[in-house]
Each structure stands twice: as structure tokens, then as C-alpha cells.
Design a protein around this motif. Sequence first.
Motif, short mmCIF file in Angstrom:
data_model
loop_
_atom_site.label_atom_id
_atom_site.label_comp_id
_atom_site.label_asym_id
_atom_site.label_seq_id
_atom_site.Cartn_x
_atom_site.Cartn_y
_atom_site.Cartn_z
N LEU A 221 0.83 -1.21 0.00
CA LEU A 221 0.00 0.00 0.00
C LEU A 221 0.87 1.26 0.00
O LEU A 221 0.58 2.23 -0.73
CB LEU A 221 -0.93 0.00 1.22
CG LEU A 221 -2.10 -0.99 1.17
CD1 LEU A 221 -2.81 -1.03 2.51
CD2 LEU A 221 -3.08 -0.60 0.07
N THR B 221 -6.09 -11.67 -5.53
CA THR B 221 -6.42 -11.34 -4.15
C THR B 221 -6.60 -12.60 -3.30
O THR B 221 -6.38 -12.57 -2.08
CB THR B 221 -7.71 -10.49 -4.10
OG1 THR B 221 -7.54 -9.33 -4.91
CG2 THR B 221 -8.03 -10.04 -2.68
N TRP C 77 -5.62 -7.18 1.47
CA TRP C 77 -5.24 -5.76 1.41
C TRP C 77 -3.81 -5.62 0.87
O TRP C 77 -2.92 -6.34 1.26
CB TRP C 77 -5.33 -5.11 2.79
CG TRP C 77 -6.73 -4.87 3.25
CD1 TRP C 77 -7.48 -5.68 4.04
CD2 TRP C 77 -7.55 -3.74 2.93
NE1 TRP C 77 -8.73 -5.14 4.24
CE2 TRP C 77 -8.81 -3.95 3.57
CE3 TRP C 77 -7.36 -2.59 2.17
CZ2 TRP C 77 -9.85 -3.03 3.47
CZ3 TRP C 77 -8.41 -1.68 2.08
CH2 TRP C 77 -9.63 -1.90 2.71
N ARG D 65 -4.82 -6.72 -3.45
CA ARG D 65 -5.99 -6.27 -4.22
C ARG D 65 -5.74 -4.89 -4.82
O ARG D 65 -6.05 -4.64 -5.99
CB ARG D 65 -7.23 -6.23 -3.32
CG ARG D 65 -8.49 -5.74 -4.04
CD ARG D 65 -9.67 -5.60 -3.11
NE ARG D 65 -9.37 -4.71 -2.00
CZ ARG D 65 -9.49 -5.05 -0.73
NH1 ARG D 65 -9.89 -6.24 -0.39
NH2 ARG D 65 -9.19 -4.17 0.23
N GLU D 66 -5.17 -3.99 -4.03
CA GLU D 66 -4.94 -2.62 -4.53
C GLU D 66 -3.93 -2.61 -5.67
O GLU D 66 -4.13 -1.92 -6.68
CB GLU D 66 -4.46 -1.74 -3.38
CG GLU D 66 -5.56 -1.29 -2.43
CD GLU D 66 -6.17 -2.45 -1.65
OE1 GLU D 66 -7.41 -2.49 -1.52
OE2 GLU D 66 -5.40 -3.33 -1.18
N VAL E 53 -4.98 -1.50 -9.51
CA VAL E 53 -4.31 -0.40 -10.21
C VAL E 53 -3.73 -0.89 -11.53
O VAL E 53 -3.86 -0.23 -12.57
CB VAL E 53 -3.21 0.21 -9.31
CG1 VAL E 53 -2.33 1.17 -10.12
CG2 VAL E 53 -3.82 0.94 -8.13
N SER F 211 -4.43 5.77 -11.96
CA SER F 211 -4.09 4.99 -10.76
C SER F 211 -4.87 5.48 -9.54
O SER F 211 -5.29 4.66 -8.70
CB SER F 211 -2.59 5.07 -10.50
OG SER F 211 -1.86 4.49 -11.55
N LEU G 109 -7.19 2.94 -7.50
CA LEU G 109 -6.93 2.66 -6.09
C LEU G 109 -8.14 3.00 -5.24
O LEU G 109 -8.46 2.27 -4.28
CB LEU G 109 -5.71 3.45 -5.61
CG LEU G 109 -5.29 3.24 -4.16
CD1 LEU G 109 -5.03 1.77 -3.86
CD2 LEU G 109 -4.06 4.07 -3.82
N SER G 110 -8.83 4.06 -5.57
CA SER G 110 -10.02 4.43 -4.79
C SER G 110 -11.10 3.37 -4.95
O SER G 110 -11.82 3.06 -3.99
CB SER G 110 -10.54 5.81 -5.22
OG SER G 110 -10.97 5.80 -6.58
N SER H 134 -10.58 0.17 -5.37
CA SER H 134 -10.17 -0.95 -4.54
C SER H 134 -10.40 -0.67 -3.06
O SER H 134 -10.87 -1.54 -2.32
CB SER H 134 -8.69 -1.26 -4.79
OG SER H 134 -8.29 -2.42 -4.10
N LEU H 135 -10.07 0.53 -2.61
CA LEU H 135 -10.25 0.88 -1.20
C LEU H 135 -11.73 0.91 -0.84
O LEU H 135 -12.12 0.48 0.26
CB LEU H 135 -9.61 2.24 -0.91
CG LEU H 135 -8.08 2.29 -1.02
CD1 LEU H 135 -7.58 3.72 -0.84
CD2 LEU H 135 -7.43 1.36 0.00
#
Length: 340
Positions: free
Chosen positions: A22, A252, A261, A264-265, A269, A279, A283-284, A286-287
Motif C-alpha cells: 500500500l 487477491t 489488502w 488487491r490494490e 491499479v 491509478s 486505487l479508490s 479498490s479501497l
Amino acid sequence: MQSRFKQAALFSVKLLLSVGVLVYIARGLDLRQLRDHLVSVDPFLFVLALALIFLQTFVLNGRWELIMRALGVSLDWLAGWRILMISLWFNQVLPSSVGGDAVRIWLLRQRSVQLSKAIKGVAADRFTALIGLIALMVAGLPFLLSRVTNQAALLAIGGLTLAGVAGTLVLLTLDRLPKRLIALPAIASFVRFGTLVRFLLLQSERRGLLFGSAILIHLVTAVACYALARGVGAQLSVVDAGILIPPVVLLTAVPISISGWGVREGAMVACLGLAGVPSEQALSVSLLLGAISVIIGLVGGVIWLASPERGSYSADKAAKAAEEAPGFALGQGKEASSHP
């Protein structure tokens, strides 16, 4: 004591990996822009994605119930859904060496289900989901080839798909090996497991419904990600979501991080970037998807707090009950069978 030390060490390694990935991803991004995407996400589309992932749990439970019936276990629908939701609490919110699958097996044992059938039912549920995911990736390859020009990405996703197909075929045909190999303790359990999954997918009366539900679950995840992408302003098509989200789910599921975590991110991306999604937006997505998984897990946590089995629960007993499951390590990662 030594076992607990190993568990703590494994958890620490996974935690470091999740945090490290991350941080690595965030270093090259505009964090202010990322924050803006997260706080300005369309509330309707976020709630839609949340509703889709929640409804997905009912499909997950239906698939698992079909598998348990094939094993001769009559699992009440509501009881099965309750067990599934509790497992998501452990898998999503309280990640440890004892994942949601171990808890599922333990809860089945509390309902007097034979250990062998409990293990087979949970492991077969995982692998059936994995087969559905691989089938979806195979179906998406022609579309991927026509829409993506990045040769390295094509080789990576194509190689991942082919590896999944090869692994599936090997497992399903292990009983064709010479008898002296099949008799080996290290192989025998996988042979029995592969035979069970082959029966479920090729010979059971509900095989069409079983396989269809395995595919539907991953399509629901793709649609939820599409809704989140549109919610943060990303120009992602439904087709691209259907092609690019399955590899994210598969990666994942590899049990090398805390509830997926970080992995996955990074996968999100990289994969959504192939469709031209910046990106920060990827990323948003995924979060936000991770946040939805935590919310669903919290629902399971509420159910667990009101569960009569909570007073007799032991993490050590749950782990011991699940150790015999073939490929159980897969269950410790974010599932290919449910929420990515």
C-alpha cells in the motif's frame, strides 16, 4: 507455544506485506486527488455496490447449500447464511491464521456434521468458486486480446489463466495416476477431493445451477466494481470490468496478505490501468471495495455476537478442525469464492 509463535510470525509477515504494498503504491500517486475521489464518490452508486455485494452472500450461501446437499448434509438455508456471514466477520475484520473457512468448519461441527463432510463441503465450495472464476477469465481472453495492447499484461493475465486451467485439470484427474501414487498419504486426500468436485460439476443433478452460481458471483463483483468506478468518475465500461476484475479477484485470493489488502490494490491499479483508468481512481475503487467488505463483515460480527456458539468458541479448536482440508491455505486469503 511454538504453534502460536508461527501463527504470530505469519500474521506479521502478511501485515508487513499489506502495508508495504500500500505504501509503495501510494508513493507514486497524488494523495490529495485520491482523497477527493474517496470522499466525493457518488453515494447512490456506493450504496448500489454495497447492496450487490450483500446480495452476493445469498448466492454464495445457495451454492454452498447445493454442495452440502450433494454430500448428504441437510443445511437449513438461514443457518447456512448465518454461518457464512460469521465466517466473513473472521475473514474480513479479524484476519488471523484462523480464517473464515476454519470457523465455517467448526460451526458445522457444532451442528453435528461429520468432520470429513464439513471439510469437503467448505473446500469444494472454495474450489468450485475458483473454477467459475477461471472459466470467466477464459471466456474473457478474446475480448482482452482485442482491447489491450500491452503485451506484458497480456502474457501475465494469459499465463495466469492457463495456469489456472492446468491446475484445475490436474486436480480433477488425479485419480487417473498410477495406483501406487494415489495411495500416498500426501496425494490421497487431494485425489478424493478432486473426485468430489468432478462429481459436483459433471454428475450431480444441480451441476448447471452450481456452476452458474459460481460464475454469477464473480460477475456481481465485476458489476459492483463498475458501479464504484463510475462513482469516482472513472471511464470504465461494463465489458472492461467483466474482463479485468476476475484477475484481480484471483490474485487477491492468494493468501500472502491480510484479507487481500495490498495485493488487491496493486492488482486493481495494474488491471484497471489497462483500460485507461488513472491509478488514483483505480486505487479508490479498490479501497471502497475493501470498505464494503469490512461493512459486510461487521454485519457478520453482529450475528456472531448473538450466536449461541460464541461461548464455546476456541481459535485453536477451529484451526485444528480445518487442518485436514485439501488446499486449506487458499481459504486463508481473500476468497475467490466471495468478496475480493
